[in-house]
Design a protein around this motif. Structure first.
Motif, PDB file in Angstrom:
ATOM      1  N   ASP A  93      57.029  41.933  26.617  1.00 47.05           N
ATOM      2  CA  ASP A  93      58.282  42.119  25.893  1.00 47.05           C
ATOM      3  C   ASP A  93      59.023  43.402  26.288  1.00 47.05           C
ATOM      4  N   ASN A  94      58.582  44.055  27.364  1.00 49.61           N
ATOM      5  CA  ASN A  94      59.280  45.235  27.867  1.00 49.61           C
ATOM      6  C   ASN A  94      60.362  44.779  28.850  1.00 49.61           C
ATOM      7  N   LEU A  95      61.533  44.488  28.298  1.00 47.71           N
ATOM      8  CA  LEU A  95      62.588  43.865  29.099  1.00 47.71           C
ATOM      9  C   LEU A  95      63.033  44.745  30.260  1.00 47.71           C
ATOM     10  N   MET A  96      63.168  46.053  30.017  1.00 52.91           N
ATOM     11  CA  MET A  96      63.664  46.936  31.057  1.00 52.91           C
ATOM     12  C   MET A  96      62.710  46.979  32.258  1.00 52.91           C
ATOM     13  N   MET A  97      61.412  47.113  31.988  1.00 57.99           N
ATOM     14  CA  MET A  97      60.455  47.210  33.086  1.00 57.99           C
ATOM     15  C   MET A  97      60.271  45.874  33.799  1.00 57.99           C
ATOM     16  N   ASN A  98      60.321  44.774  33.064  1.00 58.52           N
ATOM     17  CA  ASN A  98      60.220  43.470  33.717  1.00 58.52           C
ATOM     18  C   ASN A  98      61.435  43.218  34.608  1.00 58.52           C
ATOM     19  N   ARG A  99      62.613  43.601  34.141  1.00 57.86           N
ATOM     20  CA  ARG A  99      63.809  43.444  34.963  1.00 57.86           C
ATOM     21  C   ARG A  99      63.742  44.327  36.200  1.00 57.86           C
ATOM     22  N   GLY A 100      63.200  45.546  36.030  1.00 57.40           N
ATOM     23  CA  GLY A 100      63.054  46.440  37.167  1.00 57.40           C
ATOM     24  C   GLY A 100      62.131  45.872  38.222  1.00 57.40           C
ATOM     25  N   ALA A 101      60.999  45.311  37.794  1.00 54.62           N
ATOM     26  CA  ALA A 101      60.060  44.712  38.737  1.00 54.62           C
ATOM     27  C   ALA A 101      60.686  43.507  39.436  1.00 54.62           C
ATOM     28  N   GLU A 102      61.467  42.734  38.683  1.00 56.40           N
ATOM     29  CA  GLU A 102      62.137  41.574  39.274  1.00 56.40           C
ATOM     30  C   GLU A 102      63.236  42.011  40.234  1.00 56.40           C
ATOM     31  N   LEU A 103      63.895  43.147  39.923  1.00 55.67           N
ATOM     32  CA  LEU A 103      64.919  43.675  40.825  1.00 55.67           C
ATOM     33  C   LEU A 103      64.308  44.051  42.169  1.00 55.67           C
ATOM     34  N   MET A 104      63.039  44.449  42.148  1.00 59.51           N
ATOM     35  CA  MET A 104      62.326  44.756  43.388  1.00 59.51           C
ATOM     36  C   MET A 104      61.737  43.506  44.032  1.00 59.51           C
ATOM     37  N   GLN A 105      62.144  42.333  43.515  1.00 57.67           N
ATOM     38  CA  GLN A 105      61.663  41.044  44.028  1.00 57.67           C
ATOM     39  C   GLN A 105      60.154  40.902  43.829  1.00 57.67           C
ATOM     40  N   GLY A 106      59.652  41.513  42.759  1.00 55.13           N
ATOM     41  CA  GLY A 106      58.234  41.382  42.454  1.00 55.13           C
ATOM     42  C   GLY A 106      57.914  40.042  41.829  1.00 55.13           C
ATOM     43  N   THR A 107      56.699  39.569  42.030  1.00 55.40           N
ATOM     44  CA  THR A 107      56.240  38.321  41.427  1.00 55.40           C
ATOM     45  C   THR A 107      54.981  38.604  40.607  1.00 55.40           C
ATOM     46  N   VAL A 108      54.841  37.932  39.475  1.00 55.89           N
ATOM     47  CA  VAL A 108      53.671  38.142  38.627  1.00 55.89           C
ATOM     48  C   VAL A 108      52.436  37.626  39.365  1.00 55.89           C
ATOM     49  N   ASP A 109      51.549  38.548  39.683  1.00 50.63           N
ATOM     50  CA  ASP A 109      50.372  38.249  40.485  1.00 50.63           C
ATOM     51  C   ASP A 109      49.127  38.085  39.625  1.00 50.63           C
ATOM     52  N   LYS A 110      49.092  38.839  38.520  1.00 50.29           N
ATOM     53  CA  LYS A 110      47.961  38.773  37.602  1.00 50.29           C
ATOM     54  C   LYS A 110      48.490  38.891  36.180  1.00 50.29           C
ATOM     55  N   THR A 111      47.779  38.283  35.248  1.00 50.81           N
ATOM     56  CA  THR A 111      48.125  38.388  33.835  1.00 50.81           C
ATOM     57  C   THR A 111      46.889  38.807  33.054  1.00 50.81           C
ATOM     58  N   TYR A 112      47.078  39.774  32.186  1.00 48.58           N
ATOM     59  CA  TYR A 112      46.022  40.262  31.302  1.00 48.58           C
ATOM     60  C   TYR A 112      46.443  39.973  29.864  1.00 48.58           C
ATOM     61  N   ARG A 113      45.486  39.698  29.009  1.00 44.11           N
ATOM     62  CA  ARG A 113      45.813  39.346  27.624  1.00 44.11           C
ATOM     63  C   ARG A 113      45.069  40.257  26.655  1.00 44.11           C
ATOM     64  N   VAL A 114      45.797  40.721  25.639  1.00 44.44           N
ATOM     65  CA  VAL A 114      45.208  41.462  24.539  1.00 44.44           C
ATOM     66  C   VAL A 114      45.093  40.489  23.363  1.00 44.44           C
ATOM     67  N   TYR A 115      43.898  40.435  22.771  1.00 43.20           N
ATOM     68  CA  TYR A 115      43.612  39.472  21.707  1.00 43.20           C
ATOM     69  C   TYR A 115      43.468  40.186  20.362  1.00 43.20           C
ATOM     70  N   GLN A 116      43.590  39.404  19.310  1.00 39.97           N
ATOM     71  CA  GLN A 116      43.405  39.950  17.974  1.00 39.97           C
ATOM     72  C   GLN A 116      42.901  38.862  17.032  1.00 39.97           C
ATOM     73  N   MET A 117      42.185  39.291  15.987  1.00 43.37           N
ATOM     74  CA  MET A 117      41.768  38.376  14.943  1.00 43.37           C
ATOM     75  C   MET A 117      41.592  39.177  13.642  1.00 43.37           C
ATOM     76  N   PRO A 118      41.799  38.547  12.511  1.00 47.11           N
ATOM     77  CA  PRO A 118      41.567  39.255  11.243  1.00 47.11           C
ATOM     78  C   PRO A 118      40.073  39.456  11.008  1.00 47.11           C
ATOM     79  N   ILE A 119      39.752  40.451  10.237  1.00 45.84           N
ATOM     80  CA  ILE A 119      38.350  40.696   9.868  1.00 45.84           C
ATOM     81  C   ILE A 119      38.147  40.291   8.412  1.00 45.84           C
TER      82      ILE A 119
END
Length: 372
Positions: free
Chosen positions: A346-372
């Motif tokens: 959801d970091n629009l500025m940085m994602n747009r910057g990476a896309e401006l450099m013609q970058g492609t998403v190469d890896k995806t990492y996920r942060v998880y959560q659950m209630p206790i």
């Protein structure tokens, strides 16, 4: 099959077992980069690591028939909870053989410890924090991780989600290559910003290293505090990290943007030491240092670790100028390609910057959560 028992790490011997188990799930994996044993010790050093001045942690080992088969950490970061007005804990340092009967009691142990501390949710993996190793790799298993990024087997996602964790946020790693970066549109934007903002971009002055670190910390604390999950490092933490980075940083790739003489943003890019450390199979210090010193010229990839501007300059285009200058300096210094990581989804500025450099998403990492 014998039952699995989970117990807290209670001695230096246990800490050694905890660290060394990380090698077990990756036997034969050609993409995993063995960490330096010294770095692993520093991450869990509750006396020497300044992170633990505002955080508490319990480490657990899972054993079957006297053999370690898994591990996990439970962490409460008081600074995180203050910064984001939350009441959560984290799990981290998770490693396990591919066995639900091992993973489940590990998650149970972390969850029980956190519940007893009074938090209401568990998030992770964070090992031990957002400023260290963060997120679970869910895409890009057939590529080596960039320096200071994590790697894990694909089955970890199955184990985590089977326990009941759900997605909290995805983090992207963009692959960037010189043949795509330098398009005419990007060049025009950078030139326009440089003139309009009276912008000067300079490199890190190693002769004034301590002063430069203090300046970068101030910029970092102001510029990244509103991002999802971000927690500004304390002065002690920042200096602790900077001391390690001083030996490996390329000053040409650490840049500071000044508008009319006022520092307004910075970028830090590191040579991807993983390209040589992947051969340091046992994580020993001396062979690792020797490889870095003797094979440094073989490194042709970088990782853009941090890049951004102060909030009041977010819409001025200075971020684009920093991206362009980073790319130019990387190519001039012998690094034709690299990775920008990680970037919140959801970091629009940085994602747009990476896309401006013609970058492609190469890896995806996920942060998880659950209630206790």
């Amino acid at each position: 099959m014998s039952p699995v028992t989970v117990r807290p790490v209670a001695s230096k011997s246990d800490e050694k077992k905890f660290i060394k188990f990380q090698w077990v799930p990756y036997r034969g994996n050609p993409y995993w980069v063995p960490p330096m044993l010294m770095d692993r010790r520093k991450l869990i050093d509750r006396r020497g690591n300044p992170f633990y001045k505002h955080a508490s942690m319990e480490l657990f080992l899972a054993e079957r028939d006297g053999e370690v088969v898994g591990r996990i950490g439970a962490i409460i970061n008081d600074n995180h909870n203050r910064e984001h007005s939350e009441n959560i804990g984290f799990f981290g340092f998770f490693e396990s053989i591919d066995d639900w009967d091992v993973a489940r009691p590990l998650f149970d142990a972390a969850r029980k410890w956190l519940k007893e501390k009074g938090v209401t949710a568990m998030r992770g993996p964070a090992s031990p924090s957002v400023n260290d190793e963060y997120g679970l790799l869910i895409k890009g298993f057939d590529r080596m991780p960039a320096v200071l990024m994590t790697y894990n087997p694909p089955y970890y996602q199955t184990l985590v989600e089977k326990y009941g964790f759900t997605k909290a946020q995805d983090l992207f790693a963009y692959y960037i290559h010189k043949d795509k970066v330098f398009n005419e549109k990007f060049r025009r934007i950078a030139d326009t910003v440089l003139k309009r903002s009276s912008l000067k971009i300079r490199e890190l002055d190693m002769k004034r290293f301590d002063e430069e670190v203090a300046l970068i910390r101030e910029l970092y604390s102001k510029g990244w505090q509103k991002n999802w999950g971000e927690v500004p490092m304390t002065e002690d933490e920042f200096n602790y990290v900077a001391k390690d980075l001083k030996a490996v940083v390329d000053p040409h790739l650490v840049i500071i943007a000044e508008s009319n003489g006022k520092p307004v943003g910075f970028g830090m890019t590191l040579p991807d030491l993983n390209q040589v450390l992947i051969h340091n199979k046992h994580g020993w210090l001396i062979p690792g240092i020797v490889r870095v010193l003797t094979q440094k010229k073989k490194i042709d990839r970088v990782r853009i670790v941090i890049l951004g501007v102060m909030p009041e300059y977010a819409n001025t285009g200075i971020g684009a100028a920093l991206f362009y200058e980073t790319g130019r300096r990387c190519v001039e210094n012998g690094y034709p390609h690299g990775e920008a990581s990680w970037v919140n989804e959801d970091n629009l500025m940085m994602n747009r910057g990476a896309e401006l450099m013609q970058g492609t998403v190469d890896k995806t990492y996920r942060v998880y959560q659950m209630p206790i």
